[in-house]
Design an enzyme around this catalytic site. Structure first.
Site, mmCIF file in Angstrom:
data_model
loop_
_atom_site.group_PDB
_atom_site.id
_atom_site.type_symbol
_atom_site.label_atom_id
_atom_site.label_comp_id
_atom_site.label_asym_id
_atom_site.label_seq_id
_atom_site.Cartn_x
_atom_site.Cartn_y
_atom_site.Cartn_z
ATOM 1 N N PHE A 115 0.861 -1.179 0.000
ATOM 2 C CA PHE A 115 0.000 0.000 0.000
ATOM 3 C C PHE A 115 0.901 1.234 0.000
ATOM 4 C CE2 PHE A 115 -2.833 3.219 1.824
ATOM 5 C CZ PHE A 115 -3.885 3.090 0.940
ATOM 6 N N ASP A 186 2.937 -5.913 7.107
ATOM 7 C CA ASP A 186 1.741 -5.085 7.210
ATOM 8 C C ASP A 186 0.546 -6.016 7.008
ATOM 9 O OD1 ASP A 186 -0.500 -3.514 6.719
ATOM 10 O OD2 ASP A 186 0.605 -1.978 5.612
ATOM 11 N N ARG A 358 -13.152 -3.945 -7.212
ATOM 12 C CA ARG A 358 -12.675 -4.699 -6.058
ATOM 13 C C ARG A 358 -13.842 -5.045 -5.129
ATOM 14 N NH1 ARG A 358 -8.421 -2.214 -1.636
ATOM 15 N NH2 ARG A 358 -10.256 -0.957 -1.170
#
Lengths: 399, 399
Positions: A115, A186, A358
């Site tokens: 990200f 993460d 998505r």
């Protein structure tokens, strides 16, 4: 405690009538208990106890108490996770500490599926350290081969936010350690989405957010895990007073707490933590493998139905469910317009540039009927071709 | 809008029956409007709109919108203040940027009246930068003379958290600039307590918290002000995605926003910001000079009554009200026990080691009657001498 086999448990959430919510990978819906608990805390703690709430209601203990609750969902032992700040800040803490652990190495290795904020935080840290560090970004499938002996820290997000592609935490961590690097995971799209066993993977750091699959609400605080054996030697970059060994002694110099608490920084966001703590109660009795099985069943059904009824869309996620997190993405040239039209039909997913539609799968509050209704709506959207509508085109140059 | 001369406005707050609250300098009480607004936001925005709340309810715009509200109370122009994170984090952002602005200087100058977290954050930054910086701490009354030409940044809290001693912002800023240093003010005990004119003082940075005099609730987010002419050249150390010029383009490299928004880091704490935004509405129509006048009247009355009736206590705050913020502290050898006994009588102040009894004056919800009742209770505490009670001494070795 609810029956552990009982998924979904929709009755625990506020779900607007008629909405099919496939965006719990971005912001989870409101758990009913949060409404009552937050109102009770505001009136009965802040309103009634004022400053005394820090002690009598143990607001001060929230970051660790809630940290243990999150830890329980990701396989972390008690006392190894603490809450606070945002994921960006927690990434910075982990990275800065990791670089101090490997002073002779200058490379932070990440991948292009990370990200962006993780990469940005690394850039800011490197710029300010001004010690010749490099952020090296490779393709996700090149990570394993790129862990060379100049790498100080490997910092990657387990589940790709666009495609759902899933990294093997244990394997990459093993490779990082074999090369002498520190491992930072993460778990933004992992916690509450898939079984995670942090302790077994032996990474030094893990960070994540709690407003996605953990339903903590917009702006819910982040978490950080530090492997217990490395905590005592960590040099916190963000050495705030609540990470001090004796915050209320008001000493003039910083002495870090002897536990995960040294990763605390400033005053904890009590309202957000109260909402999150209540939200986490919806996980009571949920077996993470049962959740994963349900997630895969929903995702596979969605893929099969979309491929049957919406052949214009191309799967962007790995076809192997074991290689995916709990989301599915499709490429579609008119994805932006299609998602707008789908949302107008109350089926909520989201769009990621340039062409990705998505969809998140959250078995706590989704069932097969929802999937069928979502695909019905998507097929209808494709039949209606909003992107060919002159009025739409006039106001939406990019479709 | 309420009559600007109408102070106090107790009816806007939830104040427990019988409690005299002299700790609003630590945590403000609950404004009634927060209860209703927060419940409405949780149900009507998060619950009803879910992910769409970021746009339809403008959660994304909160940090700047609320920043402007706070800015209005401290004399900052629109677009120069943004909310987020904690005060510790905002101190770090300001300091890191300031050091980049003065790369040839190695000294951060502060004073021993600064709140410890500011000093701790400077220590952590210096340790990680590893570039030979020094945190130089002098006594508060030595600050002006200590601003030498090796000072990169002067970082001080305007109002001393223990004594209430007040620095002259304009004078110290002028001296800092004359020596070529960057000026950072911590307004934790100033915002909402005294008139502040940031723009006129011309400091480069100011930071502060909002859970004290601004009544934003426990863990309410911090604010940061950056002087508009220096924003565009600032290098953010905490370069998170929401400080990016185009956060939703998900670019691989950081490009800072062209405004104060570059001081944003991660996802904003929407629940806390919603509470704060509502809490700030109690300031509508309040004239800051009128508030200051009322604060001084209450404080002077308190000092006079305490000195008359409680001669065991010695004033720890400056006697000149113009040299104090909106709190008054007294030294008392048995201060810890005395404060416990006072709190047991529902008069809430706090204690700071080694011997300081601290009282905050908040004219929004205090009047002269409250002051008289507080001093009555304090006199009673002194008569009762809890610290001589054998049972108390047995369980409280430190009195």
């Amino acid at each position: 405690m609810t029956d552990p086999t009982a998924l979904p448990r929709k009755e625990l959430f506020v779900l607007p009538e008629g909405m099919i919510y496939l965006d719990g990978n971005s912001l989870g819906p409101l758990p009913r208990v949060v409404q009552t608990r937050l109102a009770e805390m505001v009136a009965g703690e802040w309103g009634a106890h004022l400053i005394k709430g820090w002690n009598v209601d143990d607001w001060m203990g929230q970051p660790s108490r809630v940290g243990d609750m999150v830890g329980g969902l990701i396989g972390a032992p008690a006392g190894s996770v603490v809450m606070g700040d945002t994921l960006s800040i927690k990434v910075y803490q982990a990275l800065a500490s990791a670089l101090k652990m490997r002073p002779d190495r200058k490379v932070i290795l990440s991948d292009s599926g990370n990200f962006p904020t993780d990469l940005y935080m690394a850039e800011g840290l490197i710029h300010h350290l001004n010690q010749g560090h490099e952020l090296r970004i490779v393709a996700p499938d090149e990570i394993a081969g790129a862990i060379t002996e100049d790498v100080a820290a490997v910092m990657i997000t387990q589940v790709d936010y666009r495609t759902g592609r899933l990294h093997d935490m244990a394997d990459i961590t093993r490779r990082a350690h074999a090369a002498g690097a520190v491992m930072i995971w993460d778990l933004a799209h992992s916690a509450g989405a898939i079984p995670v066993n942090i302790a077994a993977c032996e990474c030094e750091f893990a960070v994540g957010c709690t407003y996605k699959y953990l339903n903590g609400g917009p702006g819910a605080p982040a978490f950080i895990y530090v492997r217990p054996d490395v905590v005592a030697d960590l040099a916190p970059a963000l050495s705030g007073w609540l990470g001090h060994d004796a915050p209320f002694a008001f000493e003039q110099s910083y002495r870090p707490a002897q536990s995960i608490e040294r990763m605390r920084v400033g005053t904890p966001p009590v309202l957000q933590l109260t909402a999150l703590e209540a939200a986490l109660s919806v996980w009571d009795g949920v077996d993470m493998q049962a959740l994963r099985d349900a997630s895969i069943a929903l995702s596979e059904l969605f893929i099969a139905e979309v491929e049957k009824r919406c052949p214009q869309l191309t799967l962007a996620s790995p076809r192997d469910p074991q290689a995916r997190g709990s989301q599915v993405s499709f490429h579609f040239a008119h994805g932006y317009a299609a998602m707008q039209a789908l949302i107008a039909r109350d089926v909520i997913g989201d769009f990621r540039s340039p062409d990705i539609m998505r969809f998140g799968f959250t078995p706590l509050y989704l069932d097969e009927g929802d999937i069928h209704r979502a695909v019905d709506a998507l097929a209808d959207v494709l039949d209606n071709r909003l992107w060919d509508d002159p009025a739409y085109k006039a106001t939406n140059p990019v479709t």
